[in-house]
Design a protein around this motif. Structure first.
Motif, PDB file in Angstrom:
ATOM      1  N   THR A 170      11.203  -8.446 -14.930  1.00 20.14           N
ATOM      2  CA  THR A 170      11.101  -9.131 -13.329  1.00 20.14           C
ATOM      3  C   THR A 170      10.847  -7.133 -13.157  1.00 20.14           C
ATOM      4  O   THR A 170       9.573  -6.948 -12.364  1.00 20.14           O
ATOM      5  CB  THR A 170      11.793  -9.613 -13.437  1.00 20.14           C
ATOM      6  N   LEU A 171      11.581  -6.589 -12.830  1.00 18.16           N
ATOM      7  CA  LEU A 171      11.803  -4.761 -12.795  1.00 18.16           C
ATOM      8  C   LEU A 171      10.411  -4.598 -12.778  1.00 18.16           C
ATOM      9  O   LEU A 171       9.869  -3.892 -12.145  1.00 18.16           O
ATOM     10  CB  LEU A 171      13.034  -3.961 -12.678  1.00 18.16           C
ATOM     11  N   GLN A 172      10.408  -4.297 -14.142  1.00 23.69           N
ATOM     12  CA  GLN A 172       8.658  -4.365 -14.302  1.00 23.69           C
ATOM     13  C   GLN A 172       7.405  -4.295 -13.830  1.00 23.69           C
ATOM     14  O   GLN A 172       6.684  -3.452 -13.821  1.00 23.69           O
ATOM     15  CB  GLN A 172       8.846  -4.054 -16.253  1.00 23.69           C
ATOM     16  N   LYS A 173       7.264  -5.473 -14.197  1.00 24.87           N
ATOM     17  CA  LYS A 173       5.821  -6.377 -13.024  1.00 24.87           C
ATOM     18  C   LYS A 173       6.282  -5.803 -11.457  1.00 24.87           C
ATOM     19  O   LYS A 173       5.099  -5.273 -11.483  1.00 24.87           O
ATOM     20  CB  LYS A 173       6.303  -7.647 -13.314  1.00 24.87           C
ATOM     21  N   ARG A 174       7.178  -5.342 -11.724  1.00 24.67           N
ATOM     22  CA  ARG A 174       7.311  -4.985  -9.538  1.00 24.67           C
ATOM     23  C   ARG A 174       6.927  -3.587  -9.292  1.00 24.67           C
ATOM     24  O   ARG A 174       6.144  -3.220  -8.798  1.00 24.67           O
ATOM     25  CB  ARG A 174       8.706  -5.384  -9.353  1.00 24.67           C
ATOM     26  N   LEU A 175       7.343  -3.054 -10.789  1.00 24.00           N
ATOM     27  CA  LEU A 175       6.661  -1.292 -10.790  1.00 24.00           C
ATOM     28  C   LEU A 175       5.677  -1.536 -11.410  1.00 24.00           C
ATOM     29  O   LEU A 175       5.368  -0.614 -10.410  1.00 24.00           O
ATOM     30  CB  LEU A 175       7.975  -0.718 -11.350  1.00 24.00           C
ATOM     31  N   GLN A 176       5.091  -2.255 -11.517  1.00 28.16           N
ATOM     32  CA  GLN A 176       3.562  -2.246 -12.066  1.00 28.16           C
ATOM     33  C   GLN A 176       3.251  -2.612 -11.553  1.00 28.16           C
ATOM     34  O   GLN A 176       1.773  -2.256 -11.030  1.00 28.16           O
ATOM     35  CB  GLN A 176       3.249  -3.170 -13.461  1.00 28.16           C
ATOM     36  N   LYS A 177       2.942  -3.059 -10.402  1.00 21.98           N
ATOM     37  CA  LYS A 177       2.516  -3.724  -9.311  1.00 21.98           C
ATOM     38  C   LYS A 177       2.164  -2.557  -8.216  1.00 21.98           C
ATOM     39  O   LYS A 177       0.712  -3.332  -7.586  1.00 21.98           O
ATOM     40  CB  LYS A 177       3.075  -4.876  -8.713  1.00 21.98           C
ATOM     41  N   ILE A 178       3.728  -1.793  -7.781  1.00 19.10           N
ATOM     42  CA  ILE A 178       2.810  -0.899  -7.121  1.00 19.10           C
ATOM     43  C   ILE A 178       3.046   0.202  -7.695  1.00 19.10           C
ATOM     44  O   ILE A 178       2.931   1.446  -6.173  1.00 19.10           O
ATOM     45  CB  ILE A 178       4.900  -1.198  -6.172  1.00 19.10           C
ATOM     46  N   MET A 179       3.249   0.452  -8.552  1.00 20.96           N
ATOM     47  CA  MET A 179       3.080   2.063  -9.034  1.00 20.96           C
ATOM     48  C   MET A 179       1.871   2.780  -9.007  1.00 20.96           C
ATOM     49  O   MET A 179       1.277   4.101  -8.214  1.00 20.96           O
ATOM     50  CB  MET A 179       2.864   2.000 -10.159  1.00 20.96           C
ATOM     51  N   PRO A 180       0.644   1.928  -8.320  1.00 24.28           N
ATOM     52  CA  PRO A 180      -1.102   3.019  -8.101  1.00 24.28           C
ATOM     53  C   PRO A 180      -0.661   2.727  -6.717  1.00 24.28           C
ATOM     54  O   PRO A 180      -1.399   4.353  -6.385  1.00 24.28           O
ATOM     55  CB  PRO A 180      -1.690   1.308  -8.037  1.00 24.28           C
ATOM     56  N   ILE A 181      -0.074   2.425  -6.366  1.00 23.30           N
ATOM     57  CA  ILE A 181       0.529   3.156  -3.789  1.00 23.30           C
ATOM     58  C   ILE A 181       1.059   4.127  -4.831  1.00 23.30           C
ATOM     59  O   ILE A 181       0.930   4.936  -3.639  1.00 23.30           O
ATOM     60  CB  ILE A 181       0.891   1.564  -3.653  1.00 23.30           C
ATOM     61  N   ILE A 182       2.211   3.484  -5.239  1.00 19.04           N
ATOM     62  CA  ILE A 182       3.562   4.818  -4.976  1.00 19.04           C
ATOM     63  C   ILE A 182       2.364   6.595  -5.642  1.00 19.04           C
ATOM     64  O   ILE A 182       2.799   7.579  -4.949  1.00 19.04           O
ATOM     65  CB  ILE A 182       4.217   4.695  -5.994  1.00 19.04           C
ATOM     66  N   THR A 183       1.371   6.512  -6.043  1.00 18.21           N
ATOM     67  CA  THR A 183       1.079   7.405  -7.363  1.00 18.21           C
ATOM     68  C   THR A 183      -0.140   7.986  -6.879  1.00 18.21           C
ATOM     69  O   THR A 183      -1.173   8.506  -7.596  1.00 18.21           O
ATOM     70  CB  THR A 183       0.946   7.238  -8.542  1.00 18.21           C
TER      71      THR A 183
END
Length: 276
Positions: free
Chosen positions: A218-231
């Motif tokens: 679940t945490l991996q999916k959340r990070l995959q979803k928001i990572m383009p915004i963070i970076t």
């Protein structure tokens, strides 16, 4: 009447000193993890070594009643006498004063910090199983003497992997669902800033990829979803970030089944660490 507290005790042997060394590297250990690290078939031998070190007050043991309910093992950490023993061989192992000083905090450390440290140790064991002698693993304590090269705060670990004569490098971060998501995203932003600052260019090598190991899918999916915004402000040609889960890492095998890493920004299929 026999003296139950003899003044003379034999010096620590190499096996006992190695346990203290692993505690320096990873801060906390369990008998189960140590047994795997040392490739022992019988865990009772490790339990006996830990018992002796505990009785002689080189290490401390923490075991709470609720551990049995969740299948947790007793946790061991260095005590001042154990730290002093490492200081005596510091020239040989090059233990860093600041890292040794931090070990004094472990007796009162919270369970969350101890569990995080144990996950780093577990990661070391799994990567060593998969890549064997091709892997070189540096824990946070070991990175202390090279701190001027590395991101601040220091990564959970830094590894080198030899692949067909080439050496690949990676930073490792362990992410936990129990912590607020902003802590992980803040850490990623620190890597973006580090990449922009160009500090690693002084090593004359490519910037290591960042490996985020999540404790749940679940945490991996959340990070995959928001990572383009963070970076979005990062040079993604230079800064590469990949994610996986502890479960996927535990199920990976050498070296035919190690494609467990997802590009956190561009997505795509799972990749082998050797191809990152």
């Amino acid at each position: 009447m026999a003296d139950t507290n003899p003044r003379y005790r034999r010096p620590l042997n190499s096996k006992q000193l190695y346990i203290l060394h692993l505690l320096y590297r990873f801060r906390f250990v369990t008998s189960d993890l140590l047994t795997k690290t040392l490739n022992l078939k019988d865990k009772s031998k490790m339990n006996q070594r830990l018992k002796v070190l505990t009785q002689q007050e080189y290490i401390g043991r923490k075991y709470e009643p609720h551990y049995s309910l969740t299948g947790k093992h007793a946790i061991y950490y260095l005590l001042p006498k154990g730290i002093a023993a490492l200081k005596q061989i510091r020239d040989e192992k090059k233990y860093v004063t600041s890292a040794l000083h931090n070990l004094h905090k472990d007796k009162t450390a919270k369970d969350q910090f101890a569990e995080h440290s144990l996950d780093v140790f577990k990661t070391y064991n799994r990567l060593a199983d998969i890549y064997s002698n091709n892997l070189t693993f540096f824990s946070k304590s070991e990175l202390a003497k090279y701190s001027h090269y590395f991101p601040k705060p220091l990564p959970d670990a830094y590894i080198r992997l030899e692949v067909e004569g080439d050496v690949k490098q990676y930073f490792i971060e362990i992410a936990h669902t129990s912590k607020p998501l902003f802590i992980v995203t803040r850490r990623v932003k620190q890597y973006v800033e580090y990449s922009d600052d160009g500090e690693w260019e002084n090593t004359k090598t490519l910037l290591p990829a960042v490996l985020l190991i999540c404790d749940t899918p679940t945490l991996q999916k959340r990070l995959q979803k928001i990572m383009p915004i963070i970076t979005e402000d990062a040079d993604t040609d230079e800064l590469k970030i990949y994610t996986t889960t502890m479960e996927r890492l535990n199920n990976a095998d050498k070296p035919t089944n190690d494609a467990i890493w997802l590009n956190a920004v561009d997505g795509g299929g799972e990749l082998s660490l050797r191809n990152i």
